[in-house]
Write an enzyme that holds these catalytic residues in place. Sequence first.
Site, PDB file in Angstrom:
ATOM      1  N   GLU A  41     -22.976 -29.979 -32.536  1.00  0.00           N
ATOM      2  CA  GLU A  41     -23.907 -30.290 -33.627  1.00  0.00           C
ATOM      3  C   GLU A  41     -24.690 -31.560 -33.314  1.00  0.00           C
ATOM      4  OE1 GLU A  41     -23.172 -29.096 -37.989  1.00  0.00           O
ATOM      5  OE2 GLU A  41     -22.786 -31.247 -37.968  1.00  0.00           O
ATOM      6  N   HIS A  60      -1.879 -18.736 -20.746  1.00  0.00           N
ATOM      7  CA  HIS A  60      -1.601 -17.300 -20.814  1.00  0.00           C
ATOM      8  C   HIS A  60      -2.749 -16.547 -21.476  1.00  0.00           C
ATOM      9  CE1 HIS A  60       2.607 -17.765 -19.497  1.00  0.00           C
ATOM     10  NE2 HIS A  60       2.480 -18.948 -20.072  1.00  0.00           N
ATOM     11  N   LYS A  72     -29.469 -21.513 -43.648  1.00  0.00           N
ATOM     12  CA  LYS A  72     -29.196 -21.775 -45.076  1.00  0.00           C
ATOM     13  C   LYS A  72     -30.392 -21.378 -45.935  1.00  0.00           C
ATOM     14  CE  LYS A  72     -27.826 -26.157 -45.081  1.00  0.00           C
ATOM     15  NZ  LYS A  72     -27.193 -27.433 -45.480  1.00  0.00           N
TER      16      LYS A  72
END
Length: 549
Positions: free
Chosen positions: A355, A386, A514
């Site tokens: 960000e 793993h 947004k």
Amino acid sequence: MKNINPTQTAAWQALQKHFDEMKDVTIADLFAKDGDRFSKFSATFDDQMLVDYSKNRITEETLAKLQDLAKECDLAGAIKSMFSGEKINRTENRAVLHVALRNRSNTPILVDGKDVMPEVNAVLEKMKTFSEAIISGEWKGYTGKAITDVVNIGIGGSDLGPYMVTEALRPYKNHLNMHFVSNVDGTHIAEVLKKVNSETTLFLVASKTFTTQETMTNAHSARDWFLKAAGDEKHVAKHFAALSTNAKAVGEFGIDTANMFEFWDWVGGRYSLWSAIGLSIVLSIGFDNFVELLSGAHAMDKHFSTTPAEKNLPVLLALIGIWYNNFFGAETEAILPYDQYMHRFAAYFQQGNMESNGKYVDRNGNVVDYQTGPIIWGEPGTNGQHAFYQLIHQGTKIVPCDFIAPAITHNPLSDHHQKLLSNFFAQTEALAFGKSREVVEQEYRDQGKDPATLDYVVPFKVFEGNRPTNSILLREITPFSLGALIALYEHKIFTQGVILNIFTFDQWGVELGKQLANRILPELKDDKEISSHDSSTNGLINRYKAWRG
């Protein structure tokens, strides 16, 4: 702060030539040539942290040229600008002063000629008083019972930082149970509410403006749930507090503004855990431990602001990152903590870095022609071994990695920690030096097998090595050392932003989605077919409407 295109500097041109000399040099070559490489390419901080950057594709000449780049881009001037309260977040006309929140020396820091420290200290004192009342049980809920559970409702910086720290410092937690709700998906708040009792739960609503869509949606759902049990709206004040600056909206919600904890526009969300946003941390580990967290960060702030660049840990890590990102073409960096309590650390700095430095426009308003912020990812070891280490060891991508581990564990069960640390040490060695064909064939001989009969499988067992890593070994994960570690990464991100000529402390990329969501939301209220968007978005919305019934 100067606005310099780094690729136009003499230092960058010198680095490009140097890269041509270095691109085929291996880490194994560098260690073979210098038996003292570890001592030259590692440093300790406060006897709490060892940073080993020797397993990188760098020489002293590389670092010198990278330091020249930092000088030419006036990193030293930028550091002074930030610490002195200059408005370096120019797109929002704001100072950037998370360092003031943990300024334990209490030296004056001015914004617009006004010392911010009295207000910082006043909020800290208020957090102390409030937290002590909750932790001690003096504060009672609407039925006279003490608080047992705290639910932090926030998103982004109002969630990721407090959640990461409370998890990392679980060995220091008290009796209070901490819960975090961020996602606007109703499942998140619904599942948390199943675990808590309205009589003994405190909700912290973390939104500077008290208008953040996700946070306020969750806060109102929590309030509705609470009032179903409590009945009278006057009881809201005993069970909700606000981390905000909008006193009017806080009061209208039913929260006593005496329990509103403010912060300032010079505190960016992803740098806000040191502020009132950290109230959940204080409630979890106690105020004294929170002060230790601040003190660790302050110690790193002092190191960053006063140590010459050649010995400056955030600067060194930042420069090495630029070296890989812009010259070797590495697109990602992995953060791999070998400590289960630190399981949210990579996610926290995924926001912190991406960000901050995920920008394609420079400080002059021009589109850049070089790489800016890397993709950050990671999981705790040994789980990652793993899962995705296969690609790091034998894939076609270069993935610089930060390995982080404590020398002392909070849970000394049997030989668990020795096994954990044996993997921590082994992985960086394996990534650096690999395994040659000759070694693979000799291993077969040692097993009494003829390599010639197994020739088809030998290439798959060869490891090229030459995969770069940093190792960060902490004495122990304490509030102090965690504070220092977080600040180390914060200042690394800042340093890279300065050199890459971008604005690190805004986040305009969050806005467009947004805005469009706010436009689409009313269109979802009815069953009418939508045709106001592109064919893909129309098709998705219309199928959603058909399926929801």
